[in-house]
Write a protein that holds these residues in place. Structure first.
Motif, mmCIF file in Angstrom:
data_model
loop_
_atom_site.group_PDB
_atom_site.id
_atom_site.type_symbol
_atom_site.label_atom_id
_atom_site.label_comp_id
_atom_site.label_asym_id
_atom_site.label_seq_id
_atom_site.Cartn_x
_atom_site.Cartn_y
_atom_site.Cartn_z
ATOM 1 N N ILE A 29 0.869 -1.172 0.000
ATOM 2 C CA ILE A 29 0.000 0.000 0.000
ATOM 3 C C ILE A 29 0.907 1.224 0.000
ATOM 4 O O ILE A 29 1.934 1.247 0.672
ATOM 5 N N ASN A 30 0.524 2.202 -0.794
ATOM 6 C CA ASN A 30 1.285 3.428 -0.918
ATOM 7 C C ASN A 30 0.368 4.586 -0.541
ATOM 8 O O ASN A 30 -0.679 4.781 -1.169
ATOM 9 N N ALA A 31 0.760 5.347 0.470
ATOM 10 C CA ALA A 31 -0.081 6.438 0.971
ATOM 11 C C ALA A 31 -0.372 7.467 -0.110
ATOM 12 O O ALA A 31 -1.498 7.945 -0.235
ATOM 13 N N GLY A 32 0.622 7.805 -0.902
ATOM 14 C CA GLY A 32 0.416 8.791 -1.970
ATOM 15 C C GLY A 32 -0.543 8.291 -3.028
ATOM 16 O O GLY A 32 -1.400 9.042 -3.514
ATOM 17 N N ASP A 33 -0.428 7.004 -3.392
ATOM 18 C CA ASP A 33 -1.356 6.431 -4.371
ATOM 19 C C ASP A 33 -2.776 6.443 -3.830
ATOM 20 O O ASP A 33 -3.738 6.715 -4.561
ATOM 21 N N LYS A 52 -9.128 21.131 -0.491
ATOM 22 C CA LYS A 52 -10.440 20.943 0.138
ATOM 23 C C LYS A 52 -10.328 20.360 1.549
ATOM 24 O O LYS A 52 -11.114 20.701 2.429
ATOM 25 N N TYR A 53 -9.366 19.488 1.767
ATOM 26 C CA TYR A 53 -9.244 18.806 3.050
ATOM 27 C C TYR A 53 -8.026 19.326 3.807
ATOM 28 O O TYR A 53 -6.990 19.594 3.214
ATOM 29 N N THR A 54 -8.160 19.402 5.117
ATOM 30 C CA THR A 54 -7.026 19.820 5.941
ATOM 31 C C THR A 54 -6.002 18.692 5.979
ATOM 32 O O THR A 54 -6.318 17.530 5.684
ATOM 33 N N THR A 55 -4.798 19.018 6.358
ATOM 34 C CA THR A 55 -3.756 18.001 6.492
ATOM 35 C C THR A 55 -4.192 16.922 7.476
ATOM 36 O O THR A 55 -3.990 15.734 7.236
ATOM 37 N N ALA A 56 -4.826 17.332 8.564
ATOM 38 C CA ALA A 56 -5.291 16.360 9.568
ATOM 39 C C ALA A 56 -6.338 15.424 8.971
ATOM 40 O O ALA A 56 -6.314 14.209 9.227
ATOM 41 N N MET A 61 -7.584 9.964 6.819
ATOM 42 C CA MET A 61 -8.036 9.060 5.751
ATOM 43 C C MET A 61 -6.957 8.033 5.425
ATOM 44 O O MET A 61 -7.233 6.829 5.326
ATOM 45 N N ILE A 62 -5.734 8.517 5.259
ATOM 46 C CA ILE A 62 -4.616 7.634 4.910
ATOM 47 C C ILE A 62 -4.325 6.661 6.045
ATOM 48 O O ILE A 62 -4.144 5.459 5.827
ATOM 49 N N ASP A 63 -4.319 7.163 7.277
ATOM 50 C CA ASP A 63 -4.021 6.316 8.431
ATOM 51 C C ASP A 63 -5.083 5.232 8.614
ATOM 52 O O ASP A 63 -4.760 4.075 8.892
#
Length: 107
Positions: A29-33, A52-56, A61-63
């Motif tokens: 799994i690749n977080a950027g992908d 549109k989305y904050t860094t948090a 979502m990624i986590d």
């Protein structure tokens, strides 16, 4: 076993992950992908999505996706800068790169 690969931008995380996938035949799994995939599903380019989305929110979502992936796969390779934290029992790899070389790779 889980292997998490983190490091500086342009340090070779994706390259190392791909080499391990070829050698071990484990899922990756690749977080950027994942981030690009979600943007595509929302009919946005990556810049629109990031605005549109904050860094948090993006990190959450990624986590969450990383945790779900790991729960479904006994052996896995996880390519993401924060993956080491969310997969505490992983074998952790951190890659560093000369900043000038990293800039060339990213460019």
């Amino acid at each position: 076993m889980k292997i998490t690969i983190s490091g500086d931008p342009g340090s070779g995380k994706g390259t190392v992950a791909n080499l391990l996938v070829k050698k071990l035949k484990w899922p990756v799994i690749n977080a950027g992908d994942f981030k690009r995939e979600i943007a595509f599903q929302k009919n946005m380019n990556i810049l629109e999505f990031s605005k549109k989305y904050t860094t948090a929110e993006l990190d959450d979502m990624i986590d969450s996706n990383t945790k779900d992936f790991c729960a479904k796969n006994e052996n896995a390779i996880i390519d993401g800068r924060r993956a080491w934290f969310h997969v505490p029992d992983s074998f952790k790899v951190f890659l560093k790169c000369d900043p000038d070389e990293a800039a060339k790779r990213i460019y």
